[in-house]
Write a protein that holds these residues in place. Structure first.
Motif, PDB file in Angstrom:
ATOM      1  N   ALA A 121       0.858  -1.188   0.000  1.00 31.52           N
ATOM      2  CA  ALA A 121       0.000   0.000   0.000  1.00 31.52           C
ATOM      3  C   ALA A 121       0.888   1.229   0.000  1.00 31.52           C
ATOM      4  CB  ALA A 121      -0.912   0.011   1.227  1.00 31.52           C
ATOM      5  N   SER A 262       4.754   2.036  -7.368  1.00 31.78           N
ATOM      6  CA  SER A 262       3.874   2.435  -8.482  1.00 31.78           C
ATOM      7  C   SER A 262       4.689   2.965  -9.651  1.00 31.78           C
ATOM      8  CB  SER A 262       2.887   3.518  -8.038  1.00 31.78           C
ATOM      9  OG  SER A 262       2.014   3.007  -7.086  1.00 31.78           O
ATOM     10  N   LEU A 311      -1.101   3.691  -4.847  1.00 36.68           N
ATOM     11  CA  LEU A 311      -1.804   2.617  -4.149  1.00 36.68           C
ATOM     12  C   LEU A 311      -2.431   3.157  -2.869  1.00 36.68           C
ATOM     13  CD1 LEU A 311       0.762  -0.282  -4.683  1.00 36.68           C
ATOM     14  CD2 LEU A 311      -1.105   0.507  -6.162  1.00 36.68           C
ATOM     15  N   SER A 312      -3.262   4.177  -3.063  1.00 35.70           N
ATOM     16  CA  SER A 312      -4.090   4.700  -1.986  1.00 35.70           C
ATOM     17  C   SER A 312      -5.203   5.463  -2.683  1.00 35.70           C
ATOM     18  CB  SER A 312      -3.291   5.624  -1.064  1.00 35.70           C
ATOM     19  OG  SER A 312      -3.098   6.882  -1.665  1.00 35.70           O
ATOM     20  N   SER A 334      -6.115   4.684  -8.874  1.00 36.97           N
ATOM     21  CA  SER A 334      -5.700   4.181  -7.564  1.00 36.97           C
ATOM     22  C   SER A 334      -6.280   2.802  -7.306  1.00 36.97           C
ATOM     23  CB  SER A 334      -6.110   5.154  -6.462  1.00 36.97           C
ATOM     24  OG  SER A 334      -7.502   5.151  -6.312  1.00 36.97           O
ATOM     25  N   ARG A 335      -5.483   2.006  -6.635  1.00 34.29           N
ATOM     26  CA  ARG A 335      -5.952   0.730  -6.096  1.00 34.29           C
ATOM     27  C   ARG A 335      -5.532   0.696  -4.635  1.00 34.29           C
ATOM     28  NH1 ARG A 335      -7.506  -3.543  -9.353  1.00 34.29           N
ATOM     29  NH2 ARG A 335      -8.568  -4.103  -7.416  1.00 34.29           N
ATOM     30  N   ALA A 336      -6.193  -0.144  -3.877  1.00 38.10           N
ATOM     31  CA  ALA A 336      -5.889  -0.184  -2.445  1.00 38.10           C
ATOM     32  C   ALA A 336      -6.047  -1.599  -1.908  1.00 38.10           C
ATOM     33  CB  ALA A 336      -6.806   0.779  -1.695  1.00 38.10           C
ATOM     34  N   ASN A 339      -4.110  -4.468  -3.620  1.00 38.30           N
ATOM     35  CA  ASN A 339      -4.270  -4.595  -5.073  1.00 38.30           C
ATOM     36  C   ASN A 339      -3.370  -3.617  -5.797  1.00 38.30           C
ATOM     37  OD1 ASN A 339      -6.376  -6.579  -5.169  1.00 38.30           O
ATOM     38  ND2 ASN A 339      -7.709  -5.007  -4.299  1.00 38.30           N
ATOM     39  N   MET A 340      -2.979  -4.022  -7.018  1.00 34.73           N
ATOM     40  CA  MET A 340      -2.207  -3.129  -7.885  1.00 34.73           C
ATOM     41  C   MET A 340      -2.830  -3.152  -9.261  1.00 34.73           C
ATOM     42  SD  MET A 340       1.791  -3.807  -7.157  1.00 34.73           S
ATOM     43  CE  MET A 340       2.373  -2.331  -7.979  1.00 34.73           C
TER      44      MET A 340
END
Ligand SMILES: Cc1ncc(C[n+]2csc(CCOP(=O)(O)OP(=O)(O)O)c2C)c(N)n1
Ligand SMILES: [Mg+2]
Lengths: 361, 198
Positions: A121, A262, A311-312, A334-336, A339-340
């Protein structure tokens, strides 16, 4: 130093720990938390045989206060943790910023809020760049994106911390912490004798003034003077150590902005830019406080749009928007929760952002 | 209800004060209770909070992969005491029951071991008694359970059980330390008076 540099295949955690030793740190205080346990374990293994101190604190609250004590005693000192533990350290960080003390803190960020999980994250961006507990202090924040950079940045963080007499936060994450890569090791620097001009400790009578480490300033002007001094530090740091790297088209239509893991992902997207039919460039900050405002502002006048990948749910993007000041659209992918996005998803978003901005794709 | 690491007794205090008639207990490891959560356990016990603590002492931080705990024995190798715990570097293992036994608040304090069938039966009795104390409103109860961690002790399960019976119990004697209503209990009339002060 022209010693031959040893190249090894190690995890980000080990590279970070060895980076601390290379940077001259011989005092480590920490408390276990996944995904960074290999760092204290490495220190427990390697520090005592070279005359260093490894101590497992009873909590992160204690650990950061041990760091506070060791720093006020003039030592190069570090602690490492992951998100929930860093949250607990906020009080100590604030006291250290109030007392104008250096230290190196590594946060291998994991999912949150709450106990969250132990997966990748980037949701402690605000905690690092705005956090440091209460008051006006800020942590200089470095954002490595590889095992090698974790090593180098951690080693170099001590110089920065000393130069500005300020906390330096190294912001990693669960993937960087646990993945393994080749890493060229910086030779271990000897421990500095703990005789800093501001430090407490033994000295001959009359040799120097008695030092007082303190963050209590009842007098308004004295308190404000600390705040002003800190602001001056941050201004100096902005001029001297702001760092970033760029990669991709010299005439981009869309600028990708990402840091840490990222950015690693976005490099892949830039390499496959033709698939999106968009000229693409990546700007990745290596410092996020100080923030590379100037290059982002300059690009905002030349590109059709920017895409931030983080990733937030949208923390880093705010600093990008502050730099852009509305000069071009800034979108967010964004993923959180661990997850990417995939490279293909980044490219799909690039196409969408470009189309919205009127780029023919 | 999942509390932050070490904060179980504070969270349980909050729950019990909202629902005094509900049965409330915490389930805590030795890292949780004796390291980061030392303040919370001591104060909950001292207040005689009317809930029950199940304290799993396996002398190691199990979940985070086998680091030293405050309860780790001298000489014990863990991932953060790779050459064995020494008192010079890391102090001595903490005996929680004995420590809490210095306080007026607790109603029930016992240490048991989850090894042989008779010891497991004894542990069940202590757990039952601690909950009965709660149901009777007698106050704080804690049962420490010496438990194995074959993975991070580097032993097979039988060896680990033997290690508790042969070695751990020497430092952590099995005993009922306390079995009485909390010392702060007063006749009902006095309690009301105290309440009206507030
Ligand atoms: C604030 C905070 N710091 C660290 C952790 C990581 N952590 C999770 S469980 C644990 C300790 C595990 O040991 P113990 O309580 O003895 O339980 P066991 O796994 O041995 O049963 C730690 C340090 C955390 N969850 N939160
Ligand atoms: Mg344990």
């Amino acid at each position: 130093m022209n010693e031959e540099r040893r190249r090894v295949f190690i995890s980000g955690n080990e590279a970070t720990a060895e980076g601390g030793i290379a940077g001259g740190c011989r005092h480590f205080f920490g408390y276990p938390i996944t995904p960074q346990n290999k760092i204290p374990e490495y220190m427990a293994e390697h520090l005592p045989p070279i005359g260093g101190v490894y101590l497992q604190a009873e909590s992160e609250v204690a650990a950061i206060n041990m760091v506070y004590g060791a720093s006020s005693a003039g030592a190069r000192v570090m602690t490492t943790s992951s998100s929930p533990g860093i949250a607990l350290m906020q009080e100590g960080l604030s006291y250290m910023l109030g007392s104008e003390l250096p230290a190196v803190i590594v946060n291998m960020v994991r999912g949150g809020p709450g106990l969250g999980n132990v997966a990748v994250a980037q949701s402690d961006y605000w905690l690092s760049t705005r956090g440091a507990g209460h008051g006006d202090g800020r942590c200089i924040t470095l954002t490595p994106y590889s095992v090698q950079e974790l090593h180098n940045f951690t080693a170099g963080a001590f110089e920065i911390a000393d130069r500005y007499q300020n906390i330096v936060m190294v912001l990693g994450d669960a993937i960087l912490a646990t993945m393994m890569e080749p890493c060229e090791l910086i030779p271990r620097r000897e421990m500095e004798p703990p005789g800093r001009p501001y430090a407490v400790g033994p000295h001959e009578a009359g040799e120097r003034e008695r030092n007082i480490v303190n963050s209590l300033w009842v007098d308004f002007d004295a308190m404000e003077a600390v705040n002003i001094r800190n602001e001056e530090r941050y201004a100096r740091a902005a001029a001297e150590i702001t760092d970033w790297e760029e990669f991709g088209s010299d005439d981009p239509q869309v600028l990708l902005c990402a840091y840490g893991i990222s950015a690693r992902l976005c490099e892949g997207a830039v390499m496959r830019a033709e698939e999106a039919g968009v000229r693409l460039r990546l700007l990745r900050p290596k410092t996020v406080f100080p923030f590379p405002t100037v290059p982002i502002r300059e690009w905002s006048e030349r590109v059709d749009a920017m895409l931030v990948v983080e990733l937030s749910m949208g923390q880093f993007v705010e600093d990008v928007r502050l730099a852009v000041e509305g000069r071009c659209p800034v979108d967010l992918l964004s993923r959180a929760g661990g997850n990417m996005p995939t490279v293909s998803e980044v490219l799909a978003k690039v196409r969408e952002v470009a189309a919205k901005a009127g780029v023919a794709v | 209800m999942q509390a932050a690491h070490g904060r179980g007794p504070a969270v349980a205090t909050g729950i019990k004060r909202v629902h005094p008639d509900s049965v409330v207990f915490t389930y805590q490891g030795d890292g949780d209770l004796a390291s980061i959560g030392m303040a919370e356990i001591v104060h909950a016990a001292s207040r005689g909070e009317n809930f029950t603590v199940i304290f799993i002492n396996n002398a190691v931080f199990g979940m985070t992969q086998g680091q030293m705990a405050p309860t780790t024995l001298i000489g014990q190798k863990t991932t953060t005491s790779p050459r064995g715990r020494t008192a010079a570097e890391a102090g001595w293992p903490i005996r929680i029951c004995e420590l809490l036994d210095t306080l007026e608040g607790p109603a029930y304090i016992a240490r048991e071991a989850l090894t042989t069938p008779p010891r497991i039966r004894s542990a069940k009795k202590s757990i039952r008694r601690a909950f009965e104390a709660q149901l009777a409103g007698e106050g704080f109860g804690i049962v420490e359970l010496l438990s194995t961690c074959p993975t991070w002790w580097g032993m097979d399960p039988l060896e680990a059980i033997r290690h508790i019976d042969d070695t751990m119990v020497e430092h952590y004697p099995l005993r009922v330390f306390r079995d009485r209503p909390a010392a702060h209990d007063r006749p009902a009339g006095q309690q009301e008076e105290a309440g009206s002060d507030a």
